[in-house]
Design a protein around this motif. Structure first.
Motif, PDB file in Angstrom:
ATOM      1  N   ALA A 154      11.026  -1.558   2.373  1.00  0.00           N
ATOM      2  CA  ALA A 154       9.714  -2.024   2.804  1.00  0.00           C
ATOM      3  C   ALA A 154       8.596  -1.412   1.963  1.00  0.00           C
ATOM      4  O   ALA A 154       8.705  -0.277   1.494  1.00  0.00           O
ATOM      5  CB  ALA A 154       9.503  -1.658   4.270  1.00  0.00           C
ATOM      6  N   PRO A 155       7.499  -2.151   1.771  1.00  0.00           N
ATOM      7  CA  PRO A 155       6.333  -1.551   1.118  1.00  0.00           C
ATOM      8  C   PRO A 155       5.819  -0.384   1.950  1.00  0.00           C
ATOM      9  O   PRO A 155       5.752  -0.468   3.184  1.00  0.00           O
ATOM     10  CB  PRO A 155       5.319  -2.698   1.103  1.00  0.00           C
ATOM     11  CG  PRO A 155       6.117  -3.941   1.295  1.00  0.00           C
ATOM     12  CD  PRO A 155       7.284  -3.547   2.132  1.00  0.00           C
ATOM     13  N   THR A 156       5.453   0.685   1.274  1.00  0.00           N
ATOM     14  CA  THR A 156       4.859   1.826   1.974  1.00  0.00           C
ATOM     15  C   THR A 156       3.417   1.990   1.533  1.00  0.00           C
ATOM     16  O   THR A 156       3.086   1.834   0.358  1.00  0.00           O
ATOM     17  CB  THR A 156       5.641   3.132   1.720  1.00  0.00           C
ATOM     18  OG1 THR A 156       5.753   3.320   0.305  1.00  0.00           O
ATOM     19  CG2 THR A 156       7.020   3.080   2.321  1.00  0.00           C
ATOM     20  N   PHE A 157       2.585   2.302   2.483  1.00  0.00           N
ATOM     21  CA  PHE A 157       1.143   2.355   2.289  1.00  0.00           C
ATOM     22  C   PHE A 157       0.754   3.520   1.391  1.00  0.00           C
ATOM     23  O   PHE A 157       1.238   4.640   1.561  1.00  0.00           O
ATOM     24  CB  PHE A 157       0.484   2.482   3.667  1.00  0.00           C
ATOM     25  CG  PHE A 157      -0.998   2.669   3.643  1.00  0.00           C
ATOM     26  CD1 PHE A 157      -1.552   3.918   3.862  1.00  0.00           C
ATOM     27  CD2 PHE A 157      -1.830   1.600   3.413  1.00  0.00           C
ATOM     28  CE1 PHE A 157      -2.921   4.087   3.861  1.00  0.00           C
ATOM     29  CE2 PHE A 157      -3.204   1.753   3.407  1.00  0.00           C
ATOM     30  CZ  PHE A 157      -3.752   3.013   3.631  1.00  0.00           C
ATOM     31  N   LEU A 158      -0.142   3.250   0.436  1.00  0.00           N
ATOM     32  CA  LEU A 158      -0.674   4.311  -0.426  1.00  0.00           C
ATOM     33  C   LEU A 158      -2.149   4.581  -0.106  1.00  0.00           C
ATOM     34  O   LEU A 158      -2.511   5.678   0.283  1.00  0.00           O
ATOM     35  CB  LEU A 158      -0.536   3.915  -1.905  1.00  0.00           C
ATOM     36  CG  LEU A 158       0.875   3.789  -2.464  1.00  0.00           C
ATOM     37  CD1 LEU A 158       0.832   3.281  -3.889  1.00  0.00           C
ATOM     38  CD2 LEU A 158       1.620   5.112  -2.379  1.00  0.00           C
ATOM     39  N   PHE A 159      -2.978   3.573  -0.309  1.00  0.00           N
ATOM     40  CA  PHE A 159      -4.425   3.757  -0.151  1.00  0.00           C
ATOM     41  C   PHE A 159      -5.063   2.521   0.467  1.00  0.00           C
ATOM     42  O   PHE A 159      -4.587   1.410   0.260  1.00  0.00           O
ATOM     43  CB  PHE A 159      -5.113   3.954  -1.522  1.00  0.00           C
ATOM     44  CG  PHE A 159      -4.683   5.154  -2.295  1.00  0.00           C
ATOM     45  CD1 PHE A 159      -3.943   4.993  -3.463  1.00  0.00           C
ATOM     46  CD2 PHE A 159      -5.006   6.431  -1.874  1.00  0.00           C
ATOM     47  CE1 PHE A 159      -3.538   6.102  -4.192  1.00  0.00           C
ATOM     48  CE2 PHE A 159      -4.606   7.537  -2.603  1.00  0.00           C
ATOM     49  CZ  PHE A 159      -3.871   7.374  -3.766  1.00  0.00           C
ATOM     50  N   MET A 160      -6.163   2.759   1.151  1.00  0.00           N
ATOM     51  CA  MET A 160      -7.052   1.680   1.556  1.00  0.00           C
ATOM     52  C   MET A 160      -8.446   2.002   1.046  1.00  0.00           C
ATOM     53  O   MET A 160      -8.944   3.120   1.244  1.00  0.00           O
ATOM     54  CB  MET A 160      -7.092   1.524   3.072  1.00  0.00           C
ATOM     55  CG  MET A 160      -7.941   0.353   3.508  1.00  0.00           C
ATOM     56  SD  MET A 160      -7.864   0.021   5.262  1.00  0.00           S
ATOM     57  CE  MET A 160      -8.934   1.290   5.893  1.00  0.00           C
ATOM     58  N   LEU A 161      -9.064   1.035   0.395  1.00  0.00           N
ATOM     59  CA  LEU A 161     -10.382   1.235  -0.220  1.00  0.00           C
ATOM     60  C   LEU A 161     -11.350   0.224   0.373  1.00  0.00           C
ATOM     61  O   LEU A 161     -11.063  -0.975   0.413  1.00  0.00           O
ATOM     62  CB  LEU A 161     -10.279   1.021  -1.736  1.00  0.00           C
ATOM     63  CG  LEU A 161      -9.243   1.888  -2.440  1.00  0.00           C
ATOM     64  CD1 LEU A 161      -8.853   1.277  -3.775  1.00  0.00           C
ATOM     65  CD2 LEU A 161      -9.780   3.279  -2.660  1.00  0.00           C
ATOM     66  N   THR A 162     -12.493   0.713   0.800  1.00  0.00           N
ATOM     67  CA  THR A 162     -13.500  -0.198   1.332  1.00  0.00           C
ATOM     68  C   THR A 162     -14.826  -0.065   0.597  1.00  0.00           C
ATOM     69  O   THR A 162     -15.594  -1.015   0.530  1.00  0.00           O
ATOM     70  CB  THR A 162     -13.736   0.049   2.828  1.00  0.00           C
ATOM     71  OG1 THR A 162     -14.015   1.442   3.019  1.00  0.00           O
ATOM     72  CG2 THR A 162     -12.527  -0.329   3.644  1.00  0.00           C
ATOM     73  N   SER A 163     -15.094   1.119   0.052  1.00  0.00           N
ATOM     74  CA  SER A 163     -16.384   1.364  -0.591  1.00  0.00           C
ATOM     75  C   SER A 163     -16.221   1.494  -2.094  1.00  0.00           C
ATOM     76  O   SER A 163     -15.282   2.122  -2.582  1.00  0.00           O
ATOM     77  CB  SER A 163     -16.996   2.652  -0.052  1.00  0.00           C
ATOM     78  OG  SER A 163     -17.169   2.564   1.337  1.00  0.00           O
ATOM     79  N   SER A 164     -17.176   0.942  -2.790  1.00  0.00           N
ATOM     80  CA  SER A 164     -17.141   0.969  -4.249  1.00  0.00           C
ATOM     81  C   SER A 164     -17.378   2.378  -4.766  1.00  0.00           C
ATOM     82  O   SER A 164     -18.221   3.113  -4.236  1.00  0.00           O
ATOM     83  CB  SER A 164     -18.258   0.069  -4.778  1.00  0.00           C
ATOM     84  OG  SER A 164     -17.827  -0.719  -5.818  1.00  0.00           O
TER      85      SER A 164
ATOM     86  N   ILE B 125      -9.481   3.604  -7.194  1.00  0.00           N
ATOM     87  CA  ILE B 125     -10.915   3.406  -7.043  1.00  0.00           C
ATOM     88  C   ILE B 125     -11.195   1.911  -6.999  1.00  0.00           C
ATOM     89  O   ILE B 125     -10.466   1.106  -7.592  1.00  0.00           O
ATOM     90  CB  ILE B 125     -11.692   4.115  -8.177  1.00  0.00           C
ATOM     91  CG1 ILE B 125     -13.158   4.266  -7.818  1.00  0.00           C
ATOM     92  CG2 ILE B 125     -11.496   3.422  -9.509  1.00  0.00           C
ATOM     93  CD1 ILE B 125     -13.870   5.328  -8.628  1.00  0.00           C
ATOM     94  N   LEU B 126     -12.244   1.570  -6.281  1.00  0.00           N
ATOM     95  CA  LEU B 126     -12.617   0.162  -6.093  1.00  0.00           C
ATOM     96  C   LEU B 126     -13.952  -0.096  -6.787  1.00  0.00           C
ATOM     97  O   LEU B 126     -14.868   0.734  -6.717  1.00  0.00           O
ATOM     98  CB  LEU B 126     -12.743  -0.119  -4.592  1.00  0.00           C
ATOM     99  CG  LEU B 126     -13.232  -1.479  -4.131  1.00  0.00           C
ATOM    100  CD1 LEU B 126     -12.230  -2.578  -4.486  1.00  0.00           C
ATOM    101  CD2 LEU B 126     -13.487  -1.469  -2.633  1.00  0.00           C
ATOM    102  N   ASP B 127     -14.058  -1.240  -7.431  1.00  0.00           N
ATOM    103  CA  ASP B 127     -15.318  -1.665  -8.042  1.00  0.00           C
ATOM    104  C   ASP B 127     -15.674  -3.030  -7.465  1.00  0.00           C
ATOM    105  O   ASP B 127     -15.158  -4.056  -7.909  1.00  0.00           O
ATOM    106  CB  ASP B 127     -15.169  -1.727  -9.567  1.00  0.00           C
ATOM    107  CG  ASP B 127     -16.487  -2.030 -10.270  1.00  0.00           C
ATOM    108  OD1 ASP B 127     -17.405  -2.581  -9.622  1.00  0.00           O
ATOM    109  OD2 ASP B 127     -16.596  -1.732 -11.455  1.00  0.00           O
ATOM    110  N   LYS B 128     -16.558  -3.025  -6.498  1.00  0.00           N
ATOM    111  CA  LYS B 128     -16.877  -4.281  -5.804  1.00  0.00           C
ATOM    112  C   LYS B 128     -17.695  -5.220  -6.686  1.00  0.00           C
ATOM    113  O   LYS B 128     -17.661  -6.433  -6.507  1.00  0.00           O
ATOM    114  CB  LYS B 128     -17.654  -3.990  -4.527  1.00  0.00           C
ATOM    115  CG  LYS B 128     -16.795  -3.552  -3.363  1.00  0.00           C
ATOM    116  CD  LYS B 128     -17.680  -3.361  -2.153  1.00  0.00           C
ATOM    117  CE  LYS B 128     -16.901  -3.146  -0.912  1.00  0.00           C
ATOM    118  NZ  LYS B 128     -17.771  -2.938   0.254  1.00  0.00           N
ATOM    119  N   LYS B 129     -18.411  -4.636  -7.633  1.00  0.00           N
ATOM    120  CA  LYS B 129     -19.210  -5.482  -8.544  1.00  0.00           C
ATOM    121  C   LYS B 129     -18.280  -6.290  -9.446  1.00  0.00           C
ATOM    122  O   LYS B 129     -18.501  -7.465  -9.696  1.00  0.00           O
ATOM    123  CB  LYS B 129     -20.103  -4.583  -9.380  1.00  0.00           C
ATOM    124  CG  LYS B 129     -21.279  -5.290 -10.024  1.00  0.00           C
ATOM    125  CD  LYS B 129     -22.197  -4.262 -10.669  1.00  0.00           C
ATOM    126  CE  LYS B 129     -23.220  -4.972 -11.539  1.00  0.00           C
ATOM    127  NZ  LYS B 129     -24.025  -4.026 -12.311  1.00  0.00           N
TER     128      LYS B 129
END
Lengths: 113, 112
Positions: free
Chosen positions: B42-52, B64-68
């Motif tokens: 099964a896939p195992t969770f690593l990260f959840m990103l909500t903010s840029s 890291i997340l880049d929403k732009k």
């Protein structure tokens, strides 16, 4: 153990048969899902249920019928199995609002011969 | 239609190398982006990103997340053979149907 458990882990069956896969979670989650992973490892949602109510049905053939007797269980019944149904089927659960991530079961590898 | 695209599709490196996996998305009403690692089961969770712009880190892994730019990267430094897996990116979108849309994954092979 807190988990999402699926049975069976492996299922080999002939074309035309009907089979069921069971899923149970003891995480207290409200939402449960069935995903299909094809031979190229692409995971695609099939169904989701929230508190026993069907929320998502992603253009899956009518031969697939999910059943949720309570919010901790989501079973998948497949009628008239076809070769193309061969895949790994994953059950998952989450709190309402999938953005908190899913906990996946260990998968059921279905082989239709 | 919501879409998640990962690159490269596969990558072969030697132990000790640093790798960067990419994920870009087109979704209506983005809520969060998640990274999973899938080995045999099964896939195992690593990260959840909500903010840029806010890096999440766990040991040798960071993301890291880049929403732009509608994208995210997953970095793995000093790779080990145990990092060999398929890395899946998924996006949660708001709007009635609660689901994750997955990319096709990046298959990482780390050779000794």
């Amino acid at each position: 153990d807190t988990a999402v458990s699926q049975t069976p882990k492996y299922l080999v069956t002939q074309m035309g048969n009907d089979k069921s896969i069971k899923c149970e979670q003891n995480l207290g989650h409200d939402t449960m899902y069935w995903y299909k992973q094809d031979s190229k490892k692409f995971l695609k949602i099939m169904f989701s249920y929230n508190n026993k109510e069907l929320i998502i049905n992603e253009t899956v053939p009518n031969r697939f019928s999910p059943k949720s007797p309570d919010k901790a269980h989501l079973n998948l019944h497949i009628n008239s199995l076809e070769l193309g149904d061969s895949a790994v089927y994953f059950c998952a659960s989450s709190d309402w609002g999938a953005s908190s991530g899913y906990t996946f079961g260990s998968g059921t590898r279905l082989t239709v011969v | 239609e919501d879409k998640v695209v990962q690159s490269p599709l596969s990558l072969v490196v030697h132990e000790g190398d640093t790798v960067t996996l990419n994920c870009s998305y087109e979704v209506t009403n983005f809520r969060s982006l998640l990274w999973y690692k899938q080995e045999k089961k099964a896939p195992t969770f690593l990260f959840m990103l909500t903010s840029s712009g806010i890096e999440k880190k766990s040991g040798r892994l960071s993301s890291i997340l880049d929403k732009k730019e509608l994208s995210s990267i997953l970095n793995i430094t000093a790779t080990q053979t145990g990092d060999s897996a398929i890395y899946l990116c998924a996006v949660a979108a708001q709007g009635g149907s609660e689901k994750l849309v997955f990319g096709k994954g990046t298959k990482l092979t780390v050779n000794p």
